[in-house]
Scaffold this motif. Structure first.
Motif, PDB file in Angstrom:
ATOM      1  N   HIS A 143      -6.884   8.456   5.861  1.00 47.23           N
ATOM      2  CA  HIS A 143      -6.163   8.076   4.645  1.00 47.23           C
ATOM      3  C   HIS A 143      -6.938   8.450   3.375  1.00 47.23           C
ATOM      4  CE1 HIS A 143      -3.344   5.756   2.244  1.00 47.23           C
ATOM      5  NE2 HIS A 143      -4.365   5.153   1.656  1.00 47.23           N
TER       6      HIS A 143
ATOM      7  N   HIS B 116      -9.119   5.767  -4.073  1.00 48.94           N
ATOM      8  CA  HIS B 116      -9.196   7.055  -3.368  1.00 48.94           C
ATOM      9  C   HIS B 116     -10.161   8.048  -3.992  1.00 48.94           C
ATOM     10  CE1 HIS B 116      -5.948   6.892  -0.294  1.00 48.94           C
ATOM     11  NE2 HIS B 116      -5.605   5.843  -1.022  1.00 48.94           N
TER      12      HIS B 116
ATOM     13  N   HIS C  34      -4.006   2.955  -8.045  1.00 51.25           N
ATOM     14  CA  HIS C  34      -4.547   2.992  -6.680  1.00 51.25           C
ATOM     15  C   HIS C  34      -5.506   4.168  -6.455  1.00 51.25           C
ATOM     16  CE1 HIS C  34      -4.813   2.117  -2.457  1.00 51.25           C
ATOM     17  NE2 HIS C  34      -4.320   3.290  -2.117  1.00 51.25           N
TER      18      HIS C  34
ATOM     19  N   HIS D 131       1.379   4.165  -3.271  1.00 48.75           N
ATOM     20  CA  HIS D 131       1.282   5.622  -3.098  1.00 48.75           C
ATOM     21  C   HIS D 131       2.557   6.313  -3.550  1.00 48.75           C
ATOM     22  CE1 HIS D 131      -2.404   6.760  -0.722  1.00 48.75           C
ATOM     23  NE2 HIS D 131      -2.508   5.443  -0.766  1.00 48.75           N
TER      24      HIS D 131
ATOM     25  N   HIS E  23       0.835  -1.210   0.000  1.00 45.12           N
ATOM     26  CA  HIS E  23       0.000   0.000   0.000  1.00 45.12           C
ATOM     27  C   HIS E  23       0.873   1.265   0.000  1.00 45.12           C
ATOM     28  CE1 HIS E  23      -3.740   2.164   1.869  1.00 45.12           C
ATOM     29  NE2 HIS E  23      -3.412   2.631   0.695  1.00 45.12           N
TER      30      HIS E  23
HETATM   31 ZN   LIG Z   1      -4.257   4.331  -0.299  1.00 48.35          ZN
END
Ligand SMILES: [Zn+2]
Ligand SMILES: [Zn+2]
Length: 293
Positions: free
Chosen positions: A206, A126, A122, A113, A109
């Motif tokens: 997050h 988000h 990813h 990012h 993870h």
């Molecule tokens: Zn993330």
């Protein structure tokens, strides 16, 4: 029939049962004690987010019919991996494997990012403008396949018991639905739970549009890695009701909440700087203003 054969035969049914059961509990909990008022109509978000889940499930079953438990059974037959090589007690192998698999997912993870190309995949997770249990299962198919290949590699090196892989998969699925839940928990309970598991208030940080907040709290299941490696953030600056969810530059619900838009999201815009430590949002993938569509 030994335990491994039973798991191999029933893995899909066990996982589906947990998914449906936990989904129902968290969905009911969201209605009874919501944390935030949702912005986008639930019917639209759920149809599209769950459509993506169905697509990913189908893709994984086609590409990897034996799934991660199949890889663990294969590694055991071949004598691959640490625990198939060492003569460690079964329960020790079970516990250590679940923790190590969780650490690898945390590390993955952080990496998605940090590396611009992987961040493009990813950001589908988000870009959801609201945050509820369906956000937890919303990943681009390419990220899902990549994630499975990383899991296969980890299993080949670690040699975990087949049961450990099943426990890990069910646990990750359960905690992902729980910690993406739009759930109001008493503050004291949240504090206690956070020492054992990632809570909704912890993971919501997050999903903030604020760069420094989005690059915190990478854990999905065990909360310790963020504290240990310095990426832990207690609360969002604007509070849980005041914070904005999503990504800068991707705020058009017609794109980010619909399945075709989600699938196309990684291919839009220029490859720009690292998502981690981004400090200047004035030169980003500002698509809504520059995209001719
Ligand atoms: Zn993330
Ligand atoms: Zn998330």
């Amino acid at each position: 029939m030994d335990i491994d054969s039973w798991i191999m035969a029933h893995e899909a049914a066990v996982r589906l049962s947990f998914f449906v059961g936990v989904f129902a509990v968290v969905a009911a909990w969201e209605i009874l004690a919501p944390r935030r008022r949702l912005r986008i109509p639930k019917a639209m978000r759920w149809t599209n987010n769950l459509g993506l889940v169905a697509l990913n499930t189908l893709l994984l079953r086609l590409l990897f019919p034996a799934a991660a438990v199949g890889m663990a059974a294969f590694a055991a037959r071949q004598g691959w991996g640490l625990f198939n090589y060492l003569d460690a007690p079964y329960l020790l192998g079970l516990a250590v494997s679940v923790v190590v698999l969780d650490f690898v997912i945390w590390l993955q993870h952080v990496i998605v990012h940090a590396i611009p190309l992987l961040w493009r995949l990813h950001r589908v997770h988000h870009a959801d403008l609201d945050y509820d249990l369906t956000t937890g299962a919303r990943f681009h198919p390419v990220e899902i396949v990549l994630s499975m290949l990383i899991k296969f590699t980890t299993i080949a090196v670690l040699g975990p018991p087949v049961l450990a892989v099943l426990i890990f998969e069910v646990l990750l699925n359960t905690t992902a639905m729980f910690n993406h839940g739009n759930l109001r928990l008493p503050r004291r309970l949240d504090r206690i739970l956070r020492s054992l598991v990632v809570t909704p208030d912890m993971h919501r940080v997050h999903h903030s549009v604020e760069d420094d907040e989005a690059n915190s709290n990478f854990g999905f299941n065990l909360p310790w890695w963020d504290r240990l490696f310095g990426t832990y953030r207690d609360q969002p600056r604007s509070g849980h009701e005041g914070m904005s969810i999503g990504i800068h530059g991707f705020r058009d619900s017609k794109t980010v909440q619909r399945l075709p838009g989600m699938l196309a999201l990684p291919f839009r815009g220029r490859i720009t700087g690292y998502a981690i430590n981004r400090r200047d949002w004035s030169t980003p993938e500002d698509l809504e203003t520059t995209d001719p569509r």
